[in-house]
Design a protein around this motif. Structure first.
Motif: not given
Length: 356
Positions: A195-206
């Protein structure tokens, strides 16, 4: 007709420098931060800048006959080869762009009809490079300078690449083993176990997946993001800044790299495994934050995650993700994305920390 020359011969004749910088270049076509690439030719990859130059034949310096680079990698090789074979390069421009992008950023749109061909080309280049010469960043272990030793790679690959470009089946025996390894990893990355979770405001993909997987599968679907936090079973983790923040990315603005010492300190305050969280400096091509048992060489850090030891932490994956997200949200509060960060500006954004 242009010819490749070793980097040491840069000043002996007017020379185009690809994916590198050097004093005395007739023309620089590189995405390196601060490189003197003409503004109309700037591109996400150095090969992309070369392809733009081929469509602008009046570019000053493009008439130079000699072409060089100070290292061998997929992007630089594709750029050098394209200058030596301009008509064929423009005929296969999209494929070459995909190949350079996969080689440098490890990103690829797997829905693209030429994605498979690009992967085959990269796997062929990687396999032949390791079998016939030495692995990327492996020159120091041989007590050789990369700018000197890499010339032998260019001389071997340049006359052979066109055949694979037009007929990948000609190199199947070489590219197939790595290709199949990547495809199997892609199947895992696309399955319900990942699974992937994204945090666009900091440019991070988990990316949460059972086992470490090759970069082409791990980073493949992360276009538009510059940091990846990998969470594996048994509390094994790695955080990495992608190469997209080492170069001057043309297609979109980015946030600057931040020194990772503060994040490592926060994690070390929680860590009870006996291992320490350590980190690479911001000017490394792909800085890692990870638990360490022994220090990895540059070649090991560049190699795929499934090719190096990754140690179990005492911290839960939920807490690691929380701490990483908290750190960057806090540090990026008053920082705006932009293009063409200088290293000095990046250092200033990090509070004056980080080597130059």
């Amino acid at each position: 007709m242009k010819t490749f020359v070793p980097f040491s011969q840069l000043r002996q004749q007017p020379t185009i420098v690809v994916d590198s910088t050097g004093l005395g270049a007739a023309l620089t076509l590189a995405h390196w931060r601060g490189a003197a690439t003409p503004e109309p030719l700037r591109d996400d990859t150095s090969a992309g800048s070369v392809l733009r130059a081929l469509r602008a034949p009046a570019t000053p310096g493009l008439e130079a006959v000699a072409v060089t680079a100070n290292h061998f990698d997929v992007d630089g090789f594709v750029g050098v080869w394209s200058l030596l074979h301009p008509e064929l390069a423009l005929r296969h421009e999209h494929l070459l762009r995909l190949t350079a992008l996969l080689g440098d950023f490890r990103e690829l749109n797997w829905q693209d009809p030429l994605a498979e061909h690009a992967l085959q080309l990269v796997c062929w280049l990687n396999a032949e490079e390791k079998d016939r010469f030495y692995e990327p960043f492996g020159a120091p272990a041989l007590r050789r300078r990369e700018d000197e030793a890499s010339a032998e790679k260019f001389e071997w690959f340049l006359p052979r690449f066109a055949q694979l470009l037009e007929n990948p089946e000609a190199g199947r025996a070489t590219w197939e083993p790595e290709y199949e390894r990547i495809r199997q990893a892609m199947a895992t990355a696309q399955s319900s176990t990942t699974c992937r979770r994204t945090y666009p405001e900091i440019g991070l993909v988990v990316v949460q997946t059972p086992q470490p997987i090759p970069y082409y599968a791990l980073f493949g679907p992360t276009a538009g993001f510059d940091m990846v936090l990998s969470l594996y079973d048994d509390n094994r983790y790695e955080f990495e800044y992608k190469y997209t923040t080492w170069i001057d990315l043309e297609s979109r603005p980015t946030l600057p790299r931040l020194p990772l010492d503060g994040l490592a300190a926060r994690l070390n305050s929680l860590e009870q495994s006996g291992h320490l969280w350590t980190f690479d400096g911001i000017t490394d091509t792909g800085p890692l934050l990870r638990l360490t048992g022994r220090r990895l060489s540059k070649a090991e850090r560049y190699a795929d995650p499934d090719q190096r030891p990754i140690y179990s932490s005492s911290i839960t994956p939920e807490m690691v993700e929380q701490k990483v997200v908290e750190f960057f949200r806090e540090k990026y509060t008053n920082v705006q994305p932009r293009r063409y960060w200088s290293w000095a500006a990046i250092r200033a954004a990090g509070g004056g920390k980080g080597e130059l």
